[in-house]
Design a protein around this motif. Sequence first.
Motif, PDB file in Angstrom:
ATOM      1  N   ASN A 160      72.618  69.317  42.721  1.00 34.27           N
ATOM      2  CA  ASN A 160      73.605  68.963  41.694  1.00 34.27           C
ATOM      3  C   ASN A 160      72.925  68.529  40.395  1.00 34.27           C
ATOM      4  O   ASN A 160      73.416  68.817  39.291  1.00 34.27           O
ATOM      5  N   ALA A 163      75.041  61.142  46.555  1.00 33.88           N
ATOM      6  CA  ALA A 163      75.499  61.779  45.321  1.00 33.88           C
ATOM      7  C   ALA A 163      74.503  61.585  44.186  1.00 33.88           C
ATOM      8  O   ALA A 163      74.292  62.487  43.367  1.00 33.88           O
ATOM      9  N   HIS A 193      71.149  63.864  44.885  1.00 37.71           N
ATOM     10  CA  HIS A 193      71.316  65.276  45.236  1.00 37.71           C
ATOM     11  C   HIS A 193      70.616  66.132  44.187  1.00 37.71           C
ATOM     12  O   HIS A 193      71.100  66.271  43.048  1.00 37.71           O
ATOM     13  N   ASP A 240      76.965  57.550  51.077  1.00 41.16           N
ATOM     14  CA  ASP A 240      77.516  58.603  50.217  1.00 41.16           C
ATOM     15  C   ASP A 240      77.169  58.373  48.753  1.00 41.16           C
ATOM     16  O   ASP A 240      76.980  59.331  47.995  1.00 41.16           O
TER      17      ASP A 240
END
Length: 327
Positions: free
Chosen positions: A266, A260, A263, A256
């Motif tokens: 994002n 993040a 990504h 994870d």
Amino acid sequence: MAAAEDKTPQPGQEEQQPPLGSSAGNTGDPQPPPPTEDREDTEPPPPTEDREDTEPPPPTEGPEDTEPPPPTEGPEDTEPPPPTEGPEARAAKVGAASPPRSGPCSEPSLQHFKMTRFFVLRPGTLEQAIKDVKALVEEEVDGSLHSVWLMAELDHWNNEKERLVLITDNSLLVIKYNFVMFNSEQIQRIPLNVVDRISHGPFSFPKHSLLQREGDGLRLFWDRLREPSFTSRWNPFAIDFPFITFINHPVRNVSDTFAAMCHIENFQERLKEAAQKAHAMKPFPGKANGVLVLKQQIHTDAYVGLMSFLGNQNKLGYCMARGNLGF
């Protein structure tokens, strides 16, 4: 008469007693030997210690007094060895003990093995890298740090390169970081107030190109009026292009945390917000206010791409463990 007189004892002479056990009429026996000292008159020998008076020897431990040896296990007392299990029984036992795993991680795949070779996945490596690149931010020029991203840069020859990207108030820092030696080797600072266009979408190549690339990318433009020169297009080491292209890092699906940081959607949103704020705070002369975001194909003028094919297949642009050598 004469014989009878001879037998009469003379005065002063004692009468001789016949020896015990001899008959009175046996006159033919010779005169007994002189009497020896009586047993009672002789001095008795020194009394020897009687067996009862002598100190008895220390009693030796007999077979009944000795401590019996520890009983040895007989064939009836010994625990029988565990029965040997055949391969089928052992496999069934192990399968029953361990619950079945579900999902794609049930067996280590070749892709997972390749992922563990990235140095950025080593414990503590990413944290140390972020700490090092944060120190490169100059508050007077860049302002405050907003976020740190792990991306892969794609050059004009379709070569992938591992990069750490920092978004600040005024700048976009693209850093080539060596995860093996823990140092920054190259820094590219792009002012956000000159960024005028952000394109995202799939990749495209010339009609007769042998190259192809799956997935989407993100390209950032800051001088739409300037076109790359012919020399720069054919120079694999040229860095004077008015754009920069990013793609997803290969380790984005490991955890994870990396998902993040890698990504790209994002990253695009955060970059757009920072660029718009920079345009509002410090507008650049001759530039239209605001950033244009387009969804379109990202074109790359590369044809043969033999060097990029070999480099991308072997991940030469990433810090990885390569046998006994490291990049």
